[in-house]
Design a protein around this motif. Structure first.
Motif, PDB file in Angstrom:
ATOM      1  N   ARG A  24       0.834  -1.202   0.000  1.00 31.82           N
ATOM      2  CA  ARG A  24       0.000   0.000   0.000  1.00 31.82           C
ATOM      3  C   ARG A  24       0.861   1.241   0.000  1.00 31.82           C
ATOM      4  NH1 ARG A  24      -5.480  -0.425   1.793  1.00 31.82           N
ATOM      5  NH2 ARG A  24      -6.031  -2.615   2.024  1.00 31.82           N
ATOM      6  N   SER A  25       0.357   2.280  -0.604  1.00 34.39           N
ATOM      7  CA  SER A  25       1.064   3.555  -0.589  1.00 34.39           C
ATOM      8  C   SER A  25       0.801   4.250   0.745  1.00 34.39           C
ATOM      9  CB  SER A  25       0.575   4.441  -1.738  1.00 34.39           C
ATOM     10  OG  SER A  25      -0.766   4.838  -1.497  1.00 34.39           O
ATOM     11  N   ARG A  26       1.546   5.301   0.992  1.00 31.46           N
ATOM     12  CA  ARG A  26       1.357   6.059   2.224  1.00 31.46           C
ATOM     13  C   ARG A  26      -0.063   6.626   2.284  1.00 31.46           C
ATOM     14  NH1 ARG A  26       1.913  11.305   4.330  1.00 31.46           N
ATOM     15  NH2 ARG A  26       2.759  11.314   6.423  1.00 31.46           N
ATOM     16  N   ALA A  27      -0.582   7.065   1.141  1.00 31.91           N
ATOM     17  CA  ALA A  27      -1.948   7.607   1.097  1.00 31.91           C
ATOM     18  C   ALA A  27      -2.970   6.545   1.488  1.00 31.91           C
ATOM     19  CB  ALA A  27      -2.248   8.157  -0.290  1.00 31.91           C
ATOM     20  N   ASP A  28      -2.759   5.310   1.045  1.00 34.91           N
ATOM     21  CA  ASP A  28      -3.672   4.227   1.418  1.00 34.91           C
ATOM     22  C   ASP A  28      -3.646   3.959   2.917  1.00 34.91           C
ATOM     23  OD1 ASP A  28      -4.463   3.849  -1.212  1.00 34.91           O
ATOM     24  OD2 ASP A  28      -2.943   2.305  -1.590  1.00 34.91           O
ATOM     25  N   VAL A  29      -2.445   3.994   3.485  1.00 38.25           N
ATOM     26  CA  VAL A  29      -2.317   3.746   4.916  1.00 38.25           C
ATOM     27  C   VAL A  29      -2.987   4.869   5.708  1.00 38.25           C
ATOM     28  CG1 VAL A  29      -0.666   3.523   6.817  1.00 38.25           C
ATOM     29  CG2 VAL A  29      -0.237   2.354   4.653  1.00 38.25           C
ATOM     30  N   VAL A  30      -2.761   6.112   5.304  1.00 40.70           N
ATOM     31  CA  VAL A  30      -3.386   7.250   5.979  1.00 40.70           C
ATOM     32  C   VAL A  30      -4.904   7.171   5.861  1.00 40.70           C
ATOM     33  CG1 VAL A  30      -3.659   9.764   5.928  1.00 40.70           C
ATOM     34  CG2 VAL A  30      -1.382   8.760   5.769  1.00 40.70           C
ATOM     35  N   HIS A  31      -5.385   6.802   4.694  1.00 44.40           N
ATOM     36  CA  HIS A  31      -6.837   6.692   4.478  1.00 44.40           C
ATOM     37  C   HIS A  31      -7.448   5.595   5.353  1.00 44.40           C
ATOM     38  CE1 HIS A  31     -10.659   7.108   2.522  1.00 44.40           C
ATOM     39  NE2 HIS A  31     -10.663   5.807   2.239  1.00 44.40           N
ATOM     40  N   ALA A  32      -6.645   4.569   5.664  1.00 44.47           N
ATOM     41  CA  ALA A  32      -7.135   3.468   6.498  1.00 44.47           C
ATOM     42  C   ALA A  32      -6.964   3.744   7.985  1.00 44.47           C
ATOM     43  CB  ALA A  32      -6.403   2.181   6.124  1.00 44.47           C
ATOM     44  N   SER A  33      -6.420   4.900   8.347  1.00 43.52           N
ATOM     45  CA  SER A  33      -6.168   5.195   9.760  1.00 43.52           C
ATOM     46  C   SER A  33      -7.427   5.688  10.462  1.00 43.52           C
ATOM     47  CB  SER A  33      -5.057   6.237   9.886  1.00 43.52           C
ATOM     48  OG  SER A  33      -5.527   7.481   9.433  1.00 43.52           O
ATOM     49  N   LEU A  34      -7.327   5.806  11.778  1.00 44.98           N
ATOM     50  CA  LEU A  34      -8.452   6.242  12.600  1.00 44.98           C
ATOM     51  C   LEU A  34      -8.936   7.629  12.222  1.00 44.98           C
ATOM     52  CD1 LEU A  34     -10.321   5.763  15.038  1.00 44.98           C
ATOM     53  CD2 LEU A  34      -8.506   6.711  16.476  1.00 44.98           C
ATOM     54  N   CYS A  35      -8.020   8.496  11.775  1.00 42.34           N
ATOM     55  CA  CYS A  35      -8.407   9.864  11.404  1.00 42.34           C
ATOM     56  C   CYS A  35      -9.415   9.883  10.263  1.00 42.34           C
ATOM     57  CB  CYS A  35      -7.180  10.673  10.999  1.00 42.34           C
ATOM     58  SG  CYS A  35      -6.001  10.884  12.335  1.00 42.34           S
ATOM     59  N   SER A  36      -9.435   8.834   9.449  1.00 39.59           N
ATOM     60  CA  SER A  36     -10.371   8.769   8.329  1.00 39.59           C
ATOM     61  C   SER A  36     -11.634   7.996   8.671  1.00 39.59           C
ATOM     62  CB  SER A  36      -9.686   8.100   7.130  1.00 39.59           C
ATOM     63  OG  SER A  36      -8.569   8.843   6.733  1.00 39.59           O
ATOM     64  N   SER A  37     -11.750   7.548   9.891  1.00 44.09           N
ATOM     65  CA  SER A  37     -12.897   6.756  10.317  1.00 44.09           C
ATOM     66  C   SER A  37     -14.055   7.648  10.754  1.00 44.09           C
ATOM     67  CB  SER A  37     -12.487   5.846  11.477  1.00 44.09           C
ATOM     68  OG  SER A  37     -13.616   5.224  12.055  1.00 44.09           O
ATOM     69  N   TYR A  38     -15.257   7.084  10.697  1.00 48.65           N
ATOM     70  CA  TYR A  38     -16.425   7.794  11.215  1.00 48.65           C
ATOM     71  C   TYR A  38     -16.319   7.965  12.731  1.00 48.65           C
ATOM     72  CZ  TYR A  38     -18.145   3.244  12.797  1.00 48.65           C
ATOM     73  OH  TYR A  38     -18.281   2.040  13.432  1.00 48.65           O
ATOM     74  N   LEU A  39     -15.444   7.196  13.380  1.00 44.70           N
ATOM     75  CA  LEU A  39     -15.250   7.303  14.822  1.00 44.70           C
ATOM     76  C   LEU A  39     -14.433   8.533  15.217  1.00 44.70           C
ATOM     77  CD1 LEU A  39     -14.351   3.580  15.550  1.00 44.70           C
ATOM     78  CD2 LEU A  39     -16.520   4.728  16.009  1.00 44.70           C
ATOM     79  N   TRP A  40     -13.708   9.108  14.252  1.00 42.11           N
ATOM     80  CA  TRP A  40     -12.801  10.220  14.567  1.00 42.11           C
ATOM     81  C   TRP A  40     -13.538  11.410  15.173  1.00 42.11           C
ATOM     82  CZ3 TRP A  40      -8.084  10.670  15.831  1.00 42.11           C
ATOM     83  CH2 TRP A  40      -7.442  11.892  15.807  1.00 42.11           C
ATOM     84  N   SER A  41     -14.755  11.662  14.726  1.00 44.21           N
ATOM     85  CA  SER A  41     -15.495  12.804  15.268  1.00 44.21           C
ATOM     86  C   SER A  41     -15.844  12.607  16.740  1.00 44.21           C
ATOM     87  CB  SER A  41     -16.767  13.048  14.450  1.00 44.21           C
ATOM     88  OG  SER A  41     -17.610  11.913  14.539  1.00 44.21           O
TER      89      SER A  41
END
Length: 129
Positions: A24-41
């Motif tokens: 995976r690229s760095r962008a894919d990893v970042v997109h899969a992180s908690l910051c991109s989750s609906y839980l982040w809010s």
């Protein structure tokens, strides 16, 4: 305190993210992180601004050095030490000579001696550690 199952679930999820046929690229990893989750809010980000460990048990004679080192650690943690990094390259951090353990045969033992002076004699003293 979080139940161990929560951490184990995160560990399994991160292993799943990284265990794919094509890396995976760095962008894919970042997109899969908690910051991109609906839980982040629902998350609240807490930041530490004062290094209490460095100030515990300090003598007045080295308060200036402790404060200076604490500020350096804060800058290091905030990414303000060294060159800008986009996450894809290694960053060289320059340490001043006073932070280095030099001219010793066993650097780990030297680090323990510096961190816990007189450890052998005070090992069983619950107030020491």
């Amino acid at each position: 305190m979080t139940h161990k199952h929560g951490f184990e679930a995160v560990d399994r999820s991160l292993k799943d993210v990284m265990r794919v046929v094509d890396p995976r690229s760095r962008a894919d990893v970042v997109h899969a992180s908690l910051c991109s989750s609906y839980l982040w809010s629902s998350c609240k980000v807490l930041t530490l601004t004062k290094n209490m460990r460095l100030q515990a048990g300090s003598e007045d004679t080295n308060v200036y050095e402790i404060r200076k080192f604490s500020e350096w650690i804060q800058k290091f943690g905030d990414g303000l030490v060294g060159d800008p990094n986009d996450g894809d390259t290694e960053v060289d951090i320059e340490f001043t000579d006073d932070l280095l353990i030099q001219h010793v045969t066993n650097p780990i033992a030297s680090l323990v001696d510096i961190t816990y002076p007189d450890l052998q004699n005070r090992l069983w003293d619950p107030n020491y550690l």
